[in-house]
Design an enzyme around this catalytic site. Structure first.
Site, PDB file in Angstrom:
ATOM      1  N   ASP A 175       0.441  -1.066   0.147  1.00  0.00           N
ATOM      2  CA  ASP A 175       0.093   0.119  -0.266  1.00  0.00           C
ATOM      3  C   ASP A 175       1.023   1.042  -0.370  1.00  0.00           C
ATOM      4  O   ASP A 175       2.085   1.418   0.832  1.00  0.00           O
ATOM      5  CB  ASP A 175      -1.207  -0.279   0.956  1.00  0.00           C
ATOM      6  N   HIS A 218     -10.513  -5.585  -3.045  1.00  0.00           N
ATOM      7  CA  HIS A 218      -8.242  -5.634  -3.098  1.00  0.00           C
ATOM      8  C   HIS A 218      -9.024  -6.603  -1.376  1.00  0.00           C
ATOM      9  O   HIS A 218     -10.057  -5.760  -0.704  1.00  0.00           O
ATOM     10  CB  HIS A 218      -7.913  -4.164  -3.101  1.00  0.00           C
ATOM     11  N   HIS A 257      -6.847  -5.955   2.367  1.00  0.00           N
ATOM     12  CA  HIS A 257      -5.564  -4.897   3.513  1.00  0.00           C
ATOM     13  C   HIS A 257      -5.128  -6.056   3.468  1.00  0.00           C
ATOM     14  O   HIS A 257      -6.043  -6.973   4.703  1.00  0.00           O
ATOM     15  CB  HIS A 257      -6.644  -4.010   3.730  1.00  0.00           C
TER      16      HIS A 257
HETATM   17  P1  AMP Z   1      -9.363   1.106  -0.279  1.00  0.00           P
HETATM   18  O1  AMP Z   1      -9.722   2.555   0.685  1.00  0.00           O
HETATM   19  O2  AMP Z   1      -9.709   0.051   0.794  1.00  0.00           O
HETATM   20  O3  AMP Z   1     -10.256   1.106  -1.594  1.00  0.00           O
HETATM   21  O4  AMP Z   1      -8.324   1.032  -0.117  1.00  0.00           O
HETATM   22  C1  AMP Z   1      -7.454   1.756  -1.340  1.00  0.00           C
HETATM   23  C2  AMP Z   1      -6.541   1.525  -0.483  1.00  0.00           C
HETATM   24  O5  AMP Z   1      -5.188   1.893  -2.231  1.00  0.00           O
HETATM   25  C3  AMP Z   1      -5.617   2.788   0.513  1.00  0.00           C
HETATM   26  O6  AMP Z   1      -5.084   2.133   1.027  1.00  0.00           O
HETATM   27  C4  AMP Z   1      -4.388   3.382  -0.712  1.00  0.00           C
HETATM   28  O7  AMP Z   1      -3.326   3.821   0.675  1.00  0.00           O
HETATM   29  C5  AMP Z   1      -4.202   3.089  -1.696  1.00  0.00           C
HETATM   30  N1  AMP Z   1      -3.408   2.821  -2.771  1.00  0.00           N
HETATM   31  C6  AMP Z   1      -4.037   4.227  -3.621  1.00  0.00           C
HETATM   32  N2  AMP Z   1      -3.203   4.169  -5.042  1.00  0.00           N
HETATM   33  C7  AMP Z   1      -2.265   3.279  -4.656  1.00  0.00           C
HETATM   34  C8  AMP Z   1      -1.292   3.015  -5.183  1.00  0.00           C
HETATM   35  N3  AMP Z   1      -0.702   3.580  -6.888  1.00  0.00           N
HETATM   36  N4  AMP Z   1      -0.100   2.104  -4.687  1.00  0.00           N
HETATM   37  C9  AMP Z   1      -0.195   1.724  -3.963  1.00  0.00           C
HETATM   38  N5  AMP Z   1      -1.421   1.608  -2.933  1.00  0.00           N
HETATM   39  C10 AMP Z   1      -2.423   2.825  -3.641  1.00  0.00           C
END
Ligand code: AMP
Ligand code: ZN
Length: 124
Positions: A38, A111, A113
């Protein structure tokens, strides 16, 4: 009856990461699954696991995805340990899948986490 799989929008960030079109710090890859760190980690270990097929969220998961999602859940503990999470029960990890606006989902490609490592964490 599940809803149909949402077709991948042209601009899906995580489809592009899985395809290598946008760079990421890769943790794992096979034919069906991609995992990467992340970009804004909450914990010493914080990576995301995604199916390569575009599924918008857990709300679109159907019986046809059961084996894939099961593989992801079974793989998560192995990757967590490999990434530096301490062993259960003193260590462990957290698995979270935000779903929909009220579930806190920002990226609409399913996704998982996986967060862990020594406390304190930045959040959670
Ligand atoms: P969510 O709120 O569960 O949709 O989480 C999306 C996650 O994606 C967040 O924790 C972001 O920090 C992560 N994220 C967004 N863009 C990227 C990226 N380019 N590479 C890695 N993680 C990302
Ligand atoms: Zn996608």
């Amino acid at each position: 009856m599940s809803q149909p799989v949402t077709h991948a929008p042209d601009n899906c960030l995580f489809c592009k990461i899985a395809a290598g079109q946008i760079p990421s710090r890769k943790v794992y890859e096979d034919d069906e699954i991609f995992a990467f760190h992340d970009i804004h980690p909450w914990a010493p270990v914080h990576f995301l696991m995604i199916p390569k097929v575009h599924i918008a969220s857990m709300a679109q998961a159907g019986a046809e995805h059961a084996a894939l999602l099961g593989r992801m859940m079974v793989l998560a503990p192995q990757l967590a340990l490999a990434q530096g999470c301490n062993p259960y029960p003193a260590g462990g990890f957290r698995i979270v899948t935000n779903t929909g606006a009220e579930g806190g989902q920002e990226v609409h490609h399913l996704h998982i986490h996986v967060m862990g490592g020594p406390r304190p964490w930045l959040k959670g």
